[in-house]
Design a protein around this motif. Structure first.
Motif, short mmCIF file in Angstrom:
data_model
loop_
_atom_site.label_atom_id
_atom_site.label_comp_id
_atom_site.label_asym_id
_atom_site.label_seq_id
_atom_site.Cartn_x
_atom_site.Cartn_y
_atom_site.Cartn_z
N ILE A 34 131.22 79.24 14.93
CA ILE A 34 131.56 80.65 14.69
C ILE A 34 131.20 81.04 13.26
N ARG A 80 137.52 75.89 21.51
CA ARG A 80 138.03 76.52 20.28
C ARG A 80 139.38 75.92 19.87
N SER A 131 143.83 87.46 18.94
CA SER A 131 143.34 86.08 18.80
C SER A 131 143.21 85.70 17.34
N ALA A 132 142.92 86.68 16.48
CA ALA A 132 142.82 86.42 15.04
C ALA A 132 144.16 85.94 14.50
N PHE A 135 145.16 82.30 16.20
CA PHE A 135 144.54 81.08 15.68
C PHE A 135 144.91 80.84 14.22
N ARG A 160 138.73 79.86 11.53
CA ARG A 160 137.48 80.53 11.92
C ARG A 160 136.88 79.92 13.18
N SER A 163 138.81 81.60 16.17
CA SER A 163 138.41 83.00 16.32
C SER A 163 137.90 83.44 14.96
N SER A 165 137.53 86.20 13.17
CA SER A 165 138.33 87.04 12.29
C SER A 165 139.68 86.42 11.95
N ALA A 166 140.03 85.29 12.59
CA ALA A 166 141.29 84.60 12.26
C ALA A 166 141.30 84.14 10.81
N SER A 217 134.50 90.91 26.64
CA SER A 217 135.16 90.20 25.55
C SER A 217 134.29 90.29 24.30
N SER A 218 134.91 90.12 23.13
CA SER A 218 134.16 90.15 21.88
C SER A 218 133.11 89.04 21.86
N THR A 219 133.48 87.87 22.36
CA THR A 219 132.54 86.73 22.36
C THR A 219 131.29 87.06 23.16
#
Length: 420
Positions: A34, A80, A131-132, A135, A160, A163, A165-166, A217-219
């Motif tokens: 990521i 992840r 999710s940010a 995680f 990271r 996720s 932005s985590a 989804s963002s992914t």
């Protein structure tokens, strides 16, 4: 390590805020690690209003790693989660709890299993960076449980991998995720630009337009964008590097007009990139567009920006007002355009820092019905959209993650290590 027959349970509970990017992260150069194709900047939201709480526990009695999210058990087999667990275990140190007569050596962590319980006080997978926070909280809590010595910036490189932005939720205030250059991702981590007190007059109002899970989804969306959008490469190489420098300067100087201009422009370009993807991705909806129109009309009528808006990968609007007085006027406008349905409980329609309602002179639904049209409206043909917004959250820039010492707030039973 203490004898297994004692069946001890050792726990740690943490609370971690979510964050909203004002310069967006969209697109990866490495899917597994990521690693992003550009830097990004975010504001951390007050965890009193938007946060994840996570309890992690270890015991020789546990037979497998297990996790519960919002009360429901989920699989931990995903890459992840495994990446985060592996990286944290590799950094674990000796732990001793004299009160409970527990000793865990560094090498014991590879053999011991974990139980994890996590709770979001906001909708999961609805474009509010759940999710940010999740995680970030997982990595922070495990770091405390396992006596990991690395600082939060180093921990952010682990979060990271769960996720992207985590990594930015490991700090309060305004945070920059440095994309890094190393292939192993060691230099792709978060750094704090300023803490939450630096620009504490800002007020943030979030319109939760839909709490349903998003279609793309963002992914998946990022993958499709990088593969198919010509605009994304121009954005990453030409536009964002300049914007990041300008945004850092605007934050440092508390220059709201510049901050608002950059925030709105970057949000709009992010969604333009989504539209430039094949097939196109639609994260915003008609309500999102009406909110943009409302803010833009007001900003133009004032001659200088009063409010910045930004939308992540979802329809929810995050609006940042320059101060409390402006936030009061913003809330009045939002309630005028998007009043609640009849019989709605006002305390569940405006949540978080609901004292802004009092400042706006709104005590009940009748006060909302009596709100006059905003002065920038030139005609009386205004469509009110009851039910288009699920609720509003009033918040502010907030602090980073903290350890919660009060065991009564833990999500796992200290005797069994199972959810309460």
């Amino acid at each position: 390590m203490a004898e297994e027959k004692s069946r001890w349970v050792l726990m740690a509970t943490a609370q971690t805020p979510t964050n909203i990017a004002v310069i967006k992260y969209w697109g990866k150069r490495d899917e597994t690690l990521i690693l992003p194709i550009n830097d990004s900047i975010s504001v951390t939201l007050d965890p009193a209003h938007l946060c994840t709480t996570t309890t992690v526990a270890v015991s020789p009695a546990f037979t497998a790693d297990r996790m519960w999210l919002n009360g429901k058990e989920i699989a931990l087999a995903g890459g992840r989660y495994q990446n985060c667990l592996r990286e944290i275990r590799a950094r674990a140190c000796d732990v001793e709890d004299k009160e409970k007569d527990i000793k865990i050596s560094k090498k014991d962590w590879e053999k011991l299993h974990l139980h994890i319980a996590s709770y979001n006080n906001f909708p999961t997978a609805a474009g509010l960076a759940s999710s940010a926070a999740g995680f970030a909280c997982l990595v922070f809590a495990l770091g405390k449980l396992m006596n990991v010595k690395e600082d939060n910036s180093h921990l952010s490189a682990i979060a990271r991998q769960g996720s992207g932005s985590a990594c930015r939720s490991l700090f309060g205030g305004f945070v920059k995720w440095v994309m890094g250059k190393d292939e192993n991702g060691s230099d792709s981590r978060a750094v704090q630009l300023v803490d939450e007190k630096h620009w504490d007059e800002l007020v943030i109002i979030i319109a939760v337009v839909s709490s349903r899970q998003k279609e793309t989804s963002s992914t998946r969306g990022m993958l499709d964008t990088v593969e198919t959008s010509p605009l994304i490469q121009h954005r990453a190489k030409e536009v964002v590097p300049k914007r990041v420098l300008q945004m850092e300067e605007a934050i440092k100087k508390r220059d709201f007009p510049m901050f608002a201009q950059l925030t709105c422009a970057d949000s709009n370009q992010f969604h333009a990139v989504c539209l430039d993807t094949s097939p196109p991705i639609f994260y915003m909806n008609d309500t999102s567009h009406r909110i943009i129109s409302c803010v833009e009309k007001w900003n133009r009528s004032e001659g200088t920006p009063q409010v910045a808006y930004t939308f992540d990968a979802g329809p929810n609007a995050v609006m940042i007002a320059r101060n409390r007085k402006t936030a009061t006027l913003l809330l009045q406008r939002l309630l005028f355009y998007f009043p609640p349905k009849p019989d709605t409980d006002l305390s569940s329609y405006v949540i978080g820092d609901s004292s802004i309602l009092e400042d706006a002179g709104i005590k009940d639904l009748n006060d909302i019905e009596a709100l006059p049209p905003p002065p920038e409206i030139k005609d009386n043909n205004v469509t009110k959209n009851k039910g288009d917004v699920s609720y509003f959250i009033c918040t502010r820039p907030g602090r980073g993650p903290v350890l919660i010492s009060d065991e009564s707030r833990a999500l796992l039973n200290p005797e069994t290590g199972l959810p309460k």
